[in-house]
Design an enzyme around this catalytic site. Structure first.
Site, PDB file in Angstrom:
ATOM      1  N   CYS A  53      45.782 -34.772 -19.509  1.00 34.44           N
ATOM      2  CA  CYS A  53      45.254 -33.435 -19.793  1.00 34.44           C
ATOM      3  C   CYS A  53      43.918 -33.238 -19.079  1.00 34.44           C
ATOM      4  CB  CYS A  53      45.080 -33.277 -21.299  1.00 34.44           C
ATOM      5  SG  CYS A  53      44.128 -31.831 -21.778  1.00 34.44           S
ATOM      6  N   TRP A  93      51.511 -34.196 -29.153  1.00 35.63           N
ATOM      7  CA  TRP A  93      50.792 -35.376 -28.677  1.00 35.63           C
ATOM      8  C   TRP A  93      50.983 -36.531 -29.662  1.00 35.63           C
ATOM      9  CZ3 TRP A  93      49.482 -35.142 -23.864  1.00 35.63           C
ATOM     10  CH2 TRP A  93      49.053 -33.947 -23.275  1.00 35.63           C
ATOM     11  N   GLU A 153      37.004 -27.710 -28.471  1.00 33.66           N
ATOM     12  CA  GLU A 153      36.849 -26.939 -27.239  1.00 33.66           C
ATOM     13  C   GLU A 153      36.118 -27.817 -26.230  1.00 33.66           C
ATOM     14  OE1 GLU A 153      36.497 -25.181 -24.072  1.00 33.66           O
ATOM     15  OE2 GLU A 153      37.729 -24.110 -25.550  1.00 33.66           O
ATOM     16  N   SER A 154      36.831 -28.201 -25.163  1.00 36.66           N
ATOM     17  CA  SER A 154      36.296 -29.200 -24.233  1.00 36.66           C
ATOM     18  C   SER A 154      34.973 -28.773 -23.603  1.00 36.66           C
ATOM     19  CB  SER A 154      37.321 -29.496 -23.139  1.00 36.66           C
ATOM     20  OG  SER A 154      37.591 -28.347 -22.352  1.00 36.66           O
ATOM     21  N   TYR A 203      47.145 -23.596 -13.931  1.00 36.34           N
ATOM     22  CA  TYR A 203      48.169 -23.399 -14.966  1.00 36.34           C
ATOM     23  C   TYR A 203      48.806 -22.021 -14.854  1.00 36.34           C
ATOM     24  CZ  TYR A 203      47.333 -27.783 -17.372  1.00 36.34           C
ATOM     25  OH  TYR A 203      47.272 -29.115 -17.677  1.00 36.34           O
TER      26      TYR A 203
END
Length: 335
Positions: A53, A93, A153-154, A203
């Site tokens: 990811c 996952w 939230e990355s 994406y």
């Protein structure tokens, strides 16, 4: 903390029905150090990630370049999500180190069981279910003391890890500041361009089922690459804002790391390789050589994760010209 760049959720159902890939919005948004429930302390926090990811890759990069490997623990999911015959549900996952990768015919040594909650959950979704949430995504920043999710939230996770690095236990020795104040506005502008055109753009191209939507994303992706190539070519700067590796470089790296060996085929981004952009290629090699960067990910996981979910589950073995990847990232002279 600056608000994260996120995709508009307007008319989301109609857009998806027409074939557009629309990314959702993360729901857990507490901030380490600002929220009194989550003080910045070494040894307290845990990450749940999947190495294939790219959003997780941002977080593992930040953890490594900031020197937080020993103070923030981490679990790694198998790169392919659960299958249709899973007893719970498909497409989740899974923390399952005994699962065999079709690419290698063996288990993947980076994969781990779930160790952050103390419950030995198999699925990332179960971490959310413990808090009454229906989300199922990674990355997750988790508080082992309160048994609660801090943030998923990355973009916010990497920002807070940088801001709280010292309090979290990072050494000051050679630790970069990923968001220096004197170029913060420049970084914010680059982040938006990179997110829209490159990170999410890949994406949009690869997972949209409408030709026009794909074509627009394809054009925007390569237009942004050309802009970044020109930016690096100006004064032959080593990084996007000059002589320092910053958050803008960190956020660009996961997508470009995947482009030649994965996205060129899987995301239908076959207009050019990063190898065809000499300044971007040398930048990619330069970042890959920074301490902790190569160890932050695995192209085996990326190949397995993306192609293992394609219609026939067969993972391509290349590219091997002019050199196999990631070995090629050690050779800036190839461009």
């Amino acid at each position: 903390m600056t608000k994260s760049v996120e995709e508009s959720q307007k008319d989301i159902a109609a857009r998806r029905a027409k074939g557009e890939f629309v990314r959702g919005v993360s729901q857990f948004r507490s901030i380490l150090g600002d929220d009194p429930d989550f003080p910045a302390e070494p040894g307290r926090y845990h990450l749940f990630v999947a190495l294939n990811c790219p959003w997780c890759h941002r977080v593992t990069l930040a953890r490594n370049v900031l020197g937080l490997q020993s103070s923030i623990t981490m679990d790694v999911a198998f790169p392919g999500r659960t299958n249709d015959d899973d007893p719970v549900a498909p497409n989740l996952w899974e923390f399952n180190p005994s699962r065999v990768a079709s690419l290698t015919g063996t288990t993947l040594p980076e994969c781990t069981p779930e160790t952050g909650t103390g419950q030995n959950y198999r699925l990332a979704r179960q971490v959310y279910e413990a808090e009454g949430s229906k989300e199922a995504s990674v990355p997750i920043l988790y508080d082992k003391h309160t048994k609660r999710i801090v943030n998923n939230e990355s973009a916010e996770i990497i920002r807070m890890l940088n801001a709280q690095a010292a309090a979290l236990g990072a050494s000051d020795a050679a630790r970069p500041d990923l968001y220096p104040a004197d170029v913060s506005t420049e970084i914010d502008g680059l982040n938006e361009q990179i997110y829209v055109g490159i990170n999410n753009g890949a994406y949009k191209a690869g997972f949209s089922s409408d030709q026009a939507v794909y074509a627009a994303a394809f054009e925007a992706y390569f237009a942004t690459l050309r802009m970044l190539e020109a930016r690096l070519a100006a004064n032959d700067r080593p990084f996007l804002t000059g002589n320092r590796f910053t958050e803008a470089d960190l956020r660009l790296f996961p997508t470009l790391y995947r482009h030649d060996p994965v996205y060129y085929v899987r995301m239908k981004l076959n207009g050019a390789r990063i190898l065809d952009f000499p300044h971007l290629w040398r930048w990619l090699c330069r970042v890959h050589a920074l301490p902790g960067v190569a160890e932050s990910n695995s192209l085996t996981h990326c190949r397995q994760g993306y192609f293992g979910r394609s219609w026939n589950n067969v993972v391509p073995l290349g590219p091997f010209h002019p050199m196999s990847y990631p070995e090629a990232y050690g050779h800036p002279e190839l461009a």
